[in-house]
Design a protein around this motif. Structure first.
Motif, short mmCIF file in Angstrom:
data_model
loop_
_atom_site.label_atom_id
_atom_site.label_comp_id
_atom_site.label_asym_id
_atom_site.label_seq_id
_atom_site.Cartn_x
_atom_site.Cartn_y
_atom_site.Cartn_z
N PRO A 48 4.87 0.05 -18.88
CA PRO A 48 6.33 0.22 -18.90
C PRO A 48 6.72 1.58 -18.33
N GLY A 49 7.78 1.59 -17.52
CA GLY A 49 8.27 2.84 -16.96
C GLY A 49 7.51 3.30 -15.75
N GLY A 50 6.81 2.40 -15.06
CA GLY A 50 5.99 2.77 -13.91
C GLY A 50 6.81 3.18 -12.72
N GLY A 51 6.13 3.68 -11.69
CA GLY A 51 6.80 4.15 -10.48
C GLY A 51 7.38 3.00 -9.69
N ASP A 52 8.34 3.31 -8.83
CA ASP A 52 8.99 2.28 -8.04
C ASP A 52 8.58 2.32 -6.58
N GLY A 53 7.62 3.17 -6.23
CA GLY A 53 7.15 3.22 -4.86
C GLY A 53 8.17 3.81 -3.90
N LEU A 71 0.82 -1.21 0.00
CA LEU A 71 0.00 0.00 0.00
C LEU A 71 0.85 1.26 0.00
N VAL A 72 1.98 1.25 0.70
CA VAL A 72 2.87 2.42 0.65
C VAL A 72 3.36 2.63 -0.77
N LYS A 73 3.75 1.56 -1.45
CA LYS A 73 4.20 1.67 -2.84
C LYS A 73 3.07 2.18 -3.74
N ALA A 74 1.87 1.67 -3.53
CA ALA A 74 0.73 2.09 -4.35
C ALA A 74 0.42 3.57 -4.12
N LEU A 75 0.45 4.01 -2.87
CA LEU A 75 0.20 5.42 -2.58
C LEU A 75 1.29 6.31 -3.17
N SER A 76 2.52 5.84 -3.13
CA SER A 76 3.61 6.59 -3.73
C SER A 76 3.42 6.72 -5.24
N ASP A 77 3.02 5.63 -5.89
CA ASP A 77 2.75 5.68 -7.32
C ASP A 77 1.58 6.61 -7.63
N LEU A 78 0.56 6.59 -6.78
CA LEU A 78 -0.58 7.49 -6.96
C LEU A 78 -0.11 8.94 -6.85
N TYR A 79 0.68 9.23 -5.83
CA TYR A 79 1.22 10.58 -5.64
C TYR A 79 2.01 11.02 -6.88
N ALA A 96 1.76 1.15 -12.45
CA ALA A 96 2.59 0.60 -11.37
C ALA A 96 1.78 0.49 -10.09
N MET A 97 0.90 1.44 -9.85
CA MET A 97 0.03 1.39 -8.67
C MET A 97 -0.82 0.12 -8.70
N LEU A 98 -1.37 -0.19 -9.85
CA LEU A 98 -2.16 -1.41 -9.98
C LEU A 98 -1.31 -2.65 -9.74
N LYS A 99 -0.12 -2.65 -10.28
CA LYS A 99 0.78 -3.80 -10.07
C LYS A 99 1.13 -3.96 -8.60
N ASP A 100 1.43 -2.85 -7.93
CA ASP A 100 1.80 -2.90 -6.53
C ASP A 100 0.69 -3.45 -5.64
#
Length: 158
Positions: free
Chosen positions: A124-129, A60-68, A112-116
């Motif tokens: 491709p190129g999604g966030g890393d959280g 969830l921290v990674k997903a929130l980071s990707d959302l941000y 990336a948020m969905l993947k997390d």
């Protein structure tokens, strides 16, 4: 589309970032100390990981980071479009490919948020959280894949 509307969208998107960052910061502070018996260990492992470095909290921290990061990228893209297309005539002439290019980074962050969260593949190129940033980030290496195990559906016969 007109440029004042793009500025309003950018401001509205920016207003969503503070609550997301607050949620991320609060979640990072969550500590689980359930006791030392089997069910408690199972709860701890699923919630924060065996060594307090994984589990649902980490996802969830990674997903929130990707959302941000995605919100940051959308806001930046809207401001850039507003600056590049200052008149109604210019805005009406925007090409779909230009619009797509302007939000590509945000799409990668949302993928990336969905993947997390285990909900789907990342673009491709999604966030890393890794935390809020002012731009896009590399491919996500965290999260987990959707579960493929389970029992077959019941046929209703007993």
């Amino acid at each position: 589309m007109d440029t004042p509307s793009l500025d309003v969208v950018a401001r509205n998107i920016e207003s969503l970032k503070a609550p997301v960052k607050d949620a991320m910061d609060r979640l990072r502070q969550v500590r689980v100390a359930p006791g030392s018996f089997y069910d408690a260990d199972q709860l701890k492992t699923k919630t924060v990981g065996a060594n307090a470095d994984g589990g649902l909290k980490s996802q969830l921290v990674k997903a929130l980071s990707d959302l941000y990061n995605g919100l940051t990228d959308v806001g930046d893209a809207m401001r850039t479009l507003s600056k590049n297309y200052t008149t109604a005539e210019e805005a009406n002439g925007i090409k779909a490919v230009d619009l797509h290019k302007s939000i590509e980074r945000a799409q990668a962050d949302f993928g990336a948020m969905l993947k997390d969260t285990g909900s789907g593949p990342a673009a491709p190129g999604g966030g890393d959280g890794s935390g809020p940033s002012t731009g896009g980030s590399g491919p996500s290496t965290g999260g987990s894949a959707p579960s493929t195990s389970g029992s077959a559906p019941s046929t209703g016969a007993a």
